[in-house]
Design an enzyme around this catalytic site. Structure first.
Site, PDB file in Angstrom:
ATOM      1  N   ARG A 101       8.981  -5.951  -3.375  1.00  0.00           N
ATOM      2  CA  ARG A 101       8.830  -4.842  -4.329  1.00  0.00           C
ATOM      3  C   ARG A 101      10.127  -4.771  -5.119  1.00  0.00           C
ATOM      4  O   ARG A 101      11.198  -4.556  -4.551  1.00  0.00           O
ATOM      5  CB  ARG A 101       8.556  -3.529  -3.598  1.00  0.00           C
ATOM      6  CG  ARG A 101       8.630  -2.328  -4.518  1.00  0.00           C
ATOM      7  CD  ARG A 101       8.087  -1.057  -3.898  1.00  0.00           C
ATOM      8  NE  ARG A 101       6.639  -1.076  -3.880  1.00  0.00           N
ATOM      9  CZ  ARG A 101       5.868   0.011  -3.798  1.00  0.00           C
ATOM     10  NH1 ARG A 101       6.410   1.207  -3.728  1.00  0.00           N
ATOM     11  NH2 ARG A 101       4.549  -0.096  -3.784  1.00  0.00           N
ATOM     12  N   HIS A 128       0.877  -4.352 -10.122  1.00  0.00           N
ATOM     13  CA  HIS A 128       0.728  -3.912  -8.729  1.00  0.00           C
ATOM     14  C   HIS A 128      -0.613  -4.497  -8.224  1.00  0.00           C
ATOM     15  O   HIS A 128      -1.578  -3.769  -8.005  1.00  0.00           O
ATOM     16  CB  HIS A 128       0.737  -2.390  -8.659  1.00  0.00           C
ATOM     17  CG  HIS A 128       0.995  -1.826  -7.287  1.00  0.00           C
ATOM     18  ND1 HIS A 128       1.242  -2.615  -6.177  1.00  0.00           N
ATOM     19  CD2 HIS A 128       1.033  -0.535  -6.845  1.00  0.00           C
ATOM     20  CE1 HIS A 128       1.421  -1.828  -5.123  1.00  0.00           C
ATOM     21  NE2 HIS A 128       1.305  -0.571  -5.498  1.00  0.00           N
ATOM     22  N   GLN A 131      -2.542  -3.142  -4.976  1.00  0.00           N
ATOM     23  CA  GLN A 131      -3.190  -1.839  -5.113  1.00  0.00           C
ATOM     24  C   GLN A 131      -4.552  -1.985  -5.797  1.00  0.00           C
ATOM     25  O   GLN A 131      -5.542  -1.395  -5.366  1.00  0.00           O
ATOM     26  CB  GLN A 131      -2.295  -0.894  -5.923  1.00  0.00           C
ATOM     27  CG  GLN A 131      -2.916   0.474  -6.146  1.00  0.00           C
ATOM     28  CD  GLN A 131      -2.994   1.316  -4.889  1.00  0.00           C
ATOM     29  OE1 GLN A 131      -1.996   1.544  -4.233  1.00  0.00           O
ATOM     30  NE2 GLN A 131      -4.185   1.797  -4.538  1.00  0.00           N
ATOM     31  N   ASP A 218      -2.497   7.550 -12.288  1.00  0.00           N
ATOM     32  CA  ASP A 218      -1.264   7.135 -11.606  1.00  0.00           C
ATOM     33  C   ASP A 218      -0.173   8.092 -12.097  1.00  0.00           C
ATOM     34  O   ASP A 218      -0.375   8.827 -13.079  1.00  0.00           O
ATOM     35  CB  ASP A 218      -0.955   5.679 -12.018  1.00  0.00           C
ATOM     36  CG  ASP A 218       0.322   5.120 -11.394  1.00  0.00           C
ATOM     37  OD1 ASP A 218       0.821   5.692 -10.406  1.00  0.00           O
ATOM     38  OD2 ASP A 218       0.827   4.099 -11.919  1.00  0.00           O
ATOM     39  N   CYS A 258      -3.807   5.991  -7.080  1.00  0.00           N
ATOM     40  CA  CYS A 258      -3.143   5.035  -6.185  1.00  0.00           C
ATOM     41  C   CYS A 258      -2.142   5.712  -5.256  1.00  0.00           C
ATOM     42  O   CYS A 258      -1.740   5.112  -4.258  1.00  0.00           O
ATOM     43  CB  CYS A 258      -2.470   3.929  -6.990  1.00  0.00           C
ATOM     44  SG  CYS A 258      -1.297   4.540  -8.208  1.00  0.00           S
ATOM     45  N   ARG A 286      -5.562  -0.481   1.399  1.00  0.00           N
ATOM     46  CA  ARG A 286      -4.396  -1.349   1.214  1.00  0.00           C
ATOM     47  C   ARG A 286      -4.261  -2.288   2.421  1.00  0.00           C
ATOM     48  O   ARG A 286      -3.983  -3.476   2.273  1.00  0.00           O
ATOM     49  CB  ARG A 286      -3.113  -0.516   1.062  1.00  0.00           C
ATOM     50  CG  ARG A 286      -3.076   0.418  -0.145  1.00  0.00           C
ATOM     51  CD  ARG A 286      -3.063  -0.361  -1.435  1.00  0.00           C
ATOM     52  NE  ARG A 286      -1.946  -1.285  -1.475  1.00  0.00           N
ATOM     53  CZ  ARG A 286      -0.695  -0.966  -1.809  1.00  0.00           C
ATOM     54  NH1 ARG A 286      -0.396   0.257  -2.188  1.00  0.00           N
ATOM     55  NH2 ARG A 286       0.264  -1.886  -1.823  1.00  0.00           N
TER      56      ARG A 286
HETATM   57  N1   CP Z   1       0.437   3.122  -3.984  1.00  0.00           N
HETATM   58  C1   CP Z   1       1.599   2.660  -3.501  1.00  0.00           C
HETATM   59  O1   CP Z   1       2.015   1.522  -3.756  1.00  0.00           O
HETATM   60  O2   CP Z   1       2.271   3.531  -2.720  1.00  0.00           O
HETATM   61  P1   CP Z   1       3.753   3.353  -2.160  1.00  0.00           P
HETATM   62  O3   CP Z   1       4.697   3.443  -3.340  1.00  0.00           O
HETATM   63  O4   CP Z   1       3.926   4.483  -1.188  1.00  0.00           O
HETATM   64  O5   CP Z   1       3.865   2.013  -1.495  1.00  0.00           O
HETATM   65  N1  NVA Z   2       3.284   3.175 -11.502  1.00  0.00           N
HETATM   66  C1  NVA Z   2       3.820   3.636 -10.232  1.00  0.00           C
HETATM   67  C2  NVA Z   2       2.978   3.110  -9.109  1.00  0.00           C
HETATM   68  C3  NVA Z   2       3.372   3.677  -7.775  1.00  0.00           C
HETATM   69  C4  NVA Z   2       2.528   3.110  -6.668  1.00  0.00           C
HETATM   70  C5  NVA Z   2       5.266   3.196 -10.093  1.00  0.00           C
HETATM   71  O1  NVA Z   2       5.584   2.065 -10.452  1.00  0.00           O
HETATM   72  O2  NVA Z   2       6.087   3.995  -9.634  1.00  0.00           O
END
Ligand code: CP
Ligand code: NVA
Length: 303
Positions: A101, A128, A131, A218, A258, A286
């Site tokens: 990440r 992502h 997700q 989101d 999400c 997930r």
């Molecule tokens: N939806 C999602 O990726 O959640 P987190 O940021 O908690 O991993």
């Molecule tokens: N668009 C959001 C998604 C979180 C799961 C972010 O990048 O923070």
């Protein structure tokens, strides 16, 4: 399947294989005889916060027989500016795969290239994918599939989530409408790559939700965008998923998110609770979708 770096680079066949296997793994979760990661150690490098992604990958790797190492910048030399390509070459000699990440998609791609091990995108600023695969699994369960359906994405239509959704719609044959004001829509250049006609923009919420099977949202302020918070909260105000908007969609329409959710911003508290069954099913999925990804990645192909 070598890596999962994005839905842009994942084939439709691979997406379908993931979803088919996820259905089976979910139904058979109690049977722990399927251990494709036995003897493997996977590194999880997380440069941003996470609840769902971290927990679902840690549990998923363990359920498939493997071990995980959670690495963050505070505890590794990454936080002291050791180049990612050096970290990649070290880990590539010690672990069997990496779940990352981070911010730039280019960083993820650099890690994959230098490490030579299977690499999975656990969220970048660009995409992502895990997700959206979990969300498609949820649509399979609750809408009987995704082909021919209409998903409307409300709010910040130019973020990692909307981009992964656009690639899924393009490749898997469903309608994806971005409902966002100017400044929060994908650029004309970005849209030009979607030639199927499945991806559209409709800035008027009432028009966008007509005929929708799924209303999706989101956060308005993605990780890394915090300095823009005051402006975004004003600009996106008319794009909340709330009961009056849902009333304009078909009664069977799902509301999906999400998570994490900011009640009173992208979704009303009342609407989130009314659709919590769907939203937390997405979160659970997930685990199942990512177990399918981990099972289908072929470490021998990586390089
Ligand atoms: N939806 C999602 O990726 O959640 P987190 O940021 O908690 O991993
Ligand atoms: N668009 C959001 C998604 C979180 C799961 C972010 O990048 O923070």
């Amino acid at each position: 399947m070598k890596h999962v770096l994005s839905l842009e680079t994942m084939s439709a066949d691979d997406m379908r294989r993931v979803l088919d296997l996820a259905v089976k793994l979910k139904a058979g979760r109690a049977d722990r005889s399927f251990q494709p990661l036995a003897g493997q150690t996977w590194a999880m490098i997380f440069m941003k916060a996470s609840t769902r992604t971290r927990v679902s990958f840690e549990v998923g790797v363990q359920e498939l027989g493997g071990c995980v190492l959670y690495l963050n910048p505070g505890d590794t030399q990454l936080g002291r500016k050791e180049p990612l390509k050096d970290t990649a070459r070290v880990l590539g000699r010690m672990v069997h795969g990496a779940i990352i990440r981070t911010y730039g998609q280019a960083d993820l791609e650099e890690f994959a290239a230098y490490s030579g091990i299977p690499t999975i995108n656990a969220l970048t600023d660009s995409e992502h994918p895990c997700q959206v695969l979990a969300d498609l699994l949820t649509m399979v369960e609750l809408c009987g599939g995704y082909e021919g359906k209409k998903v409307v994405f409300m709010g910040d239509g130019d973020n990692n989530m909307s981009r992964s959704w656009m690639w899924a719609a393009e490749k898997l044959g469903f309608q994806f409408t971005v409902c966002a004001p100017e400044g929060y829509q994908p650029s004309a250049k970005d849209l030009a790559v979607f030639t199927s006609g499945n991806v559209t923009i409709e800035p008027d919420p009432a028009k966008a939700v007509a005929g929708a099977d799924v209303l999706y949202t989101d956060v308005w302020v993605s990780m890394g965008m915090e300095l823009e918070t005051p402006k975004r909260l004003v600009d996106l105000q008319g794009y909340q998923i709330n009961s009056p908007l849902v009333a304009q969609a078909s009664p069977a329409a799902l509301v999906m998110h999400c998570l994490p959710a900011y009640r009173g911003q992208e979704i009303s508290g009342e609407c989130l609770e009314a659709h919590a069954g769907t939203i937390f099913q997405q979160a659970e999925n997930r685990l199942h979708a990512q177990k399918a990804i981990l099972s289908l990645i072929d470490a021998s192909e990586a390089g």
